[in-house]
Design a protein around this motif. Structure first.
Motif, PDB file in Angstrom:
ATOM      1  N   TYR A  55      -8.403   6.445  11.468  1.00 57.51           N
ATOM      2  CA  TYR A  55      -7.796   5.771  12.628  1.00 57.51           C
ATOM      3  C   TYR A  55      -8.169   6.569  13.865  1.00 57.51           C
ATOM      4  O   TYR A  55      -7.865   7.758  13.963  1.00 57.51           O
ATOM      5  CB  TYR A  55      -6.274   5.735  12.467  1.00 57.51           C
ATOM      6  CG  TYR A  55      -5.560   4.904  13.519  1.00 57.51           C
ATOM      7  CD1 TYR A  55      -5.330   3.548  13.319  1.00 57.51           C
ATOM      8  CD2 TYR A  55      -5.107   5.480  14.704  1.00 57.51           C
ATOM      9  CE1 TYR A  55      -4.672   2.779  14.269  1.00 57.51           C
ATOM     10  CE2 TYR A  55      -4.451   4.724  15.663  1.00 57.51           C
ATOM     11  CZ  TYR A  55      -4.232   3.372  15.438  1.00 57.51           C
ATOM     12  OH  TYR A  55      -3.576   2.609  16.383  1.00 57.51           O
ATOM     13  N   ALA A 101     -15.754  -1.178  12.286  1.00 57.85           N
ATOM     14  CA  ALA A 101     -14.305  -0.970  12.225  1.00 57.85           C
ATOM     15  C   ALA A 101     -13.563  -2.153  12.840  1.00 57.85           C
ATOM     16  O   ALA A 101     -14.140  -2.945  13.582  1.00 57.85           O
ATOM     17  CB  ALA A 101     -13.948   0.303  12.995  1.00 57.85           C
ATOM     18  N   ASP A 132      -6.923  -4.972   6.647  1.00 56.12           N
ATOM     19  CA  ASP A 132      -7.740  -4.567   5.493  1.00 56.12           C
ATOM     20  C   ASP A 132      -8.784  -3.516   5.842  1.00 56.12           C
ATOM     21  O   ASP A 132      -9.506  -3.051   4.967  1.00 56.12           O
ATOM     22  CB  ASP A 132      -8.535  -5.769   4.939  1.00 56.12           C
ATOM     23  CG  ASP A 132      -7.664  -6.971   4.725  1.00 56.12           C
ATOM     24  OD1 ASP A 132      -6.522  -6.767   4.316  1.00 56.12           O
ATOM     25  OD2 ASP A 132      -8.126  -8.101   4.975  1.00 56.12           O
ATOM     26  N   ALA A 133      -8.908  -3.166   7.129  1.00 52.78           N
ATOM     27  CA  ALA A 133     -10.058  -2.366   7.553  1.00 52.78           C
ATOM     28  C   ALA A 133      -9.996  -0.933   7.028  1.00 52.78           C
ATOM     29  O   ALA A 133      -8.927  -0.342   6.926  1.00 52.78           O
ATOM     30  CB  ALA A 133     -10.133  -2.350   9.071  1.00 52.78           C
ATOM     31  N   THR A 134     -11.149  -0.383   6.700  1.00 58.15           N
ATOM     32  CA  THR A 134     -11.256   1.013   6.278  1.00 58.15           C
ATOM     33  C   THR A 134     -11.188   1.931   7.498  1.00 58.15           C
ATOM     34  O   THR A 134     -10.721   3.056   7.417  1.00 58.15           O
ATOM     35  CB  THR A 134     -12.612   1.232   5.568  1.00 58.15           C
ATOM     36  OG1 THR A 134     -12.792   0.165   4.662  1.00 58.15           O
ATOM     37  CG2 THR A 134     -12.653   2.533   4.825  1.00 58.15           C
ATOM     38  N   ILE A 135     -11.713   1.432   8.617  1.00 59.04           N
ATOM     39  CA  ILE A 135     -11.678   2.205   9.863  1.00 59.04           C
ATOM     40  C   ILE A 135     -11.055   1.328  10.954  1.00 59.04           C
ATOM     41  O   ILE A 135     -11.376   0.142  11.051  1.00 59.04           O
ATOM     42  CB  ILE A 135     -13.097   2.636  10.315  1.00 59.04           C
ATOM     43  CG1 ILE A 135     -13.825   3.381   9.191  1.00 59.04           C
ATOM     44  CG2 ILE A 135     -13.033   3.489  11.579  1.00 59.04           C
ATOM     45  CD1 ILE A 135     -15.260   3.759   9.528  1.00 59.04           C
ATOM     46  N   THR A 175      -3.094   1.276   7.377  1.00 61.51           N
ATOM     47  CA  THR A 175      -3.277   2.522   6.617  1.00 61.51           C
ATOM     48  C   THR A 175      -4.763   2.707   6.299  1.00 61.51           C
ATOM     49  O   THR A 175      -5.134   2.798   5.128  1.00 61.51           O
ATOM     50  CB  THR A 175      -2.464   2.491   5.311  1.00 61.51           C
ATOM     51  OG1 THR A 175      -2.780   1.271   4.616  1.00 61.51           O
ATOM     52  CG2 THR A 175      -0.980   2.536   5.543  1.00 61.51           C
ATOM     53  N   PRO A 176      -5.625   2.751   7.313  1.00 64.51           N
ATOM     54  CA  PRO A 176      -7.058   2.889   7.020  1.00 64.51           C
ATOM     55  C   PRO A 176      -7.412   4.316   6.589  1.00 64.51           C
ATOM     56  O   PRO A 176      -6.592   5.234   6.694  1.00 64.51           O
ATOM     57  CB  PRO A 176      -7.709   2.555   8.367  1.00 64.51           C
ATOM     58  CG  PRO A 176      -6.697   2.980   9.378  1.00 64.51           C
ATOM     59  CD  PRO A 176      -5.351   2.711   8.753  1.00 64.51           C
ATOM     60  N   GLN A 177      -8.639   4.493   6.166  1.00 66.87           N
ATOM     61  CA  GLN A 177      -9.144   5.835   5.853  1.00 66.87           C
ATOM     62  C   GLN A 177      -9.284   6.651   7.141  1.00 66.87           C
ATOM     63  O   GLN A 177      -9.118   7.854   7.138  1.00 66.87           O
ATOM     64  CB  GLN A 177     -10.518   5.732   5.171  1.00 66.87           C
ATOM     65  CG  GLN A 177     -10.491   5.036   3.822  1.00 66.87           C
ATOM     66  CD  GLN A 177      -9.738   5.846   2.795  1.00 66.87           C
ATOM     67  OE1 GLN A 177     -10.016   7.015   2.608  1.00 66.87           O
ATOM     68  NE2 GLN A 177      -8.760   5.234   2.153  1.00 66.87           N
ATOM     69  N   SER A 230      -2.341   6.476   7.945  1.00 65.09           N
ATOM     70  CA  SER A 230      -3.808   6.551   7.917  1.00 65.09           C
ATOM     71  C   SER A 230      -4.237   7.878   7.290  1.00 65.09           C
ATOM     72  O   SER A 230      -3.569   8.899   7.468  1.00 65.09           O
ATOM     73  CB  SER A 230      -4.379   6.473   9.335  1.00 65.09           C
ATOM     74  OG  SER A 230      -3.875   5.342  10.004  1.00 65.09           O
ATOM     75  N   ARG A 231      -5.356   7.872   6.583  1.00 63.98           N
ATOM     76  CA  ARG A 231      -5.773   9.089   5.867  1.00 63.98           C
ATOM     77  C   ARG A 231      -6.193  10.180   6.851  1.00 63.98           C
ATOM     78  O   ARG A 231      -5.753  11.309   6.757  1.00 63.98           O
ATOM     79  CB  ARG A 231      -6.917   8.715   4.923  1.00 63.98           C
ATOM     80  CG  ARG A 231      -7.379   9.831   4.083  1.00 63.98           C
ATOM     81  CD  ARG A 231      -7.572   9.417   2.640  1.00 63.98           C
ATOM     82  NE  ARG A 231      -7.918  10.586   1.876  1.00 63.98           N
ATOM     83  CZ  ARG A 231      -9.165  10.912   1.584  1.00 63.98           C
ATOM     84  NH1 ARG A 231     -10.149  10.123   1.943  1.00 63.98           N
ATOM     85  NH2 ARG A 231      -9.414  12.002   0.912  1.00 63.98           N
ATOM     86  N   ARG A 244       0.803  -1.229   0.000  1.00 65.74           N
ATOM     87  CA  ARG A 244       0.000   0.000   0.000  1.00 65.74           C
ATOM     88  C   ARG A 244       0.837   1.282   0.000  1.00 65.74           C
ATOM     89  O   ARG A 244       0.307   2.362   0.197  1.00 65.74           O
ATOM     90  CB  ARG A 244      -0.954   0.050   1.198  1.00 65.74           C
ATOM     91  CG  ARG A 244      -1.946  -1.084   1.203  1.00 65.74           C
ATOM     92  CD  ARG A 244      -3.148  -0.728   2.050  1.00 65.74           C
ATOM     93  NE  ARG A 244      -3.879  -1.929   2.356  1.00 65.74           N
ATOM     94  CZ  ARG A 244      -3.625  -2.682   3.413  1.00 65.74           C
ATOM     95  NH1 ARG A 244      -2.698  -2.334   4.260  1.00 65.74           N
ATOM     96  NH2 ARG A 244      -4.312  -3.770   3.619  1.00 65.74           N
TER      97      ARG A 244
END
Ligand SMILES: Cc1cc2nc3c(=O)[nH]c(=O)nc-3n(C[C@H](O)[C@H](O)[C@H](O)COP(=O)(O)OP(=O)(O)OC[C@H]3O[C@@H](n4cnc5c(N)ncnc54)[C@H](O)[C@@H]3O)c2cc1C
Length: 287
Positions: free
Chosen positions: A226, A194, A165-168, A222-224, A244-245, A118
């Motif tokens: 954190y 999450a 793999d989590a987005t949050i 590296t979620p959207q 993280s974003r 990623r």
């Protein structure tokens, strides 16, 4: 490795791939990187290849070392940037637990490079032409005899999506105070669909398993989004989540280092803030 699936095969041309070779899984299923080296060397010797790129996973790192030694190539893993100049391949990667980035020249005509998952954006799809990708199997039974995988144990993870793999990700630290009260973190995570993460203070105390640990000696995520709850923001934790974003920190100490990397900060008592946040998110989401 393994047999290509239909959806993967149809996207190869669009992803800019000209040729795909694959190696069927070894009998019994266990993949050991070193056993793959002889067939890879045969493949490389048929073509004038200068650079082999691998994912910098546990398997990829093991393969990078084994292949580079036998192919007489330079090797680097955990790479986050790569370019080619007059002196050959140049790679960038983070060192000293994320406190510095080094740029390193890989000497010689060949290199094996492990790319940090990623760390690179997905390339723009190109115009796919039917039949633009050729395919060929390397051959069954090409896994050399050698070390064999004897067994694997499943990693204990929290409920909900897997950490990697989590987005949050909602992560809790020592501020949560006990194994029992860590459920506040899990309830907030469940309300957001999450994954649950933890600082090392939590895993060292045995409140939650080490598979949930984020940081230098844990997972890199590296979620959207954190959300760090009751985590001070030690550098060893930061290196595992800085990609993280959006980072949200909840901490009662306004001077906690976590606020230096946070996009949004809430200074206050997590035992008041987290239940209120969970209740509001449940209400908004109709749960
Ligand atoms: C070689 C090495 C490797 C390491 N690897 C890792 C790693 O992979 N991951 C990792 O996380 N750490 C790692 N560490 C440990 C790291 O240095 C820190 O000790 C650890 O991250 C601290 O965890 P913490 O933030 O949960 O605890 P603390 O530093 O104790 O912070 C707790 C925080 O909770 C806050 N707090 C307390 N009560 C409340 C409340 N009621 N409401 C809100 N906030 C509250 C406090 O203000 C404080 O900021 C490593 C250390 C070393 C030396």
């Amino acid at each position: 490795f393994g047999t290509p699936s239909e959806p993967a095969a149809t996207s190869w041309g669009r992803d800019g791939i000209d040729e795909v070779c694959w190696l069927a899984d070894p009998p019994g299923g266990g993949r050991v990187a070193g056993a793959l080296v002889p067939s890879l060397l045969a493949l490389l010797s048929e073509r004038s290849i200068e650079l082999v790129l691998l994912p910098s996973t546990t398997f990829g790192r093991e393969l990078a070392g084994a292949l580079a030694a036998r192919w007489d190539a330079a090797a680097a893993t955990g790479v986050t940037g790569i370019s080619h100049g007059a002196g050959g391949w140049e790679v960038r990667r983070s060192v000293f637990g994320g406190r510095a980035t080094e740029t390193r020249n890989l000497p010689g005509p060949r290199a094996v490079v492990g790319l940090r998952p990623r760390a690179f954006p997905t390339p723009e799809p190109r115009e796919a032409q039917a039949g633009s990708t050729s395919q060929g199997a390397v051959g069954a039974g090409s896994w050399a005899d050698g070390p064999a995988l004897v067994g694997t144990e499943p990693v204990v993870t929290g409920e909900g999506p897997a950490l990697g793999d989590a987005t949050i990700v909602v992560a809790g630290g020592r501020g949560v105070r006990s194994a029992d009260q860590f459920r506040l973190i899990e309830e907030l995570a469940a309300a957001l669909d999450a994954a649950v993460g933890a600082s090392r203070a939590v895993t060292d105390a045995g409140w939650r398993p080490t598979s949930l640990q984020v940081g230098q000696t844990g997972r890199t995520v590296t979620p959207q989004l954190y959300i760090a709850v009751g985590i001070s923001g030690a550098i060893q934790h930061i290196v595992g989540m800085i990609g993280s974003r959006v980072i949200v920190a909840i901490n009662s100490d306004a001077t906690a280092p976590i606020f230096k990397v946070a996009d949004y900060g809430i200074v206050g008592d997590l035992f008041q803030i987290v239940p209120a946040l969970t209740a509001e998110i449940r209400r908004v989401r109709g749960r």
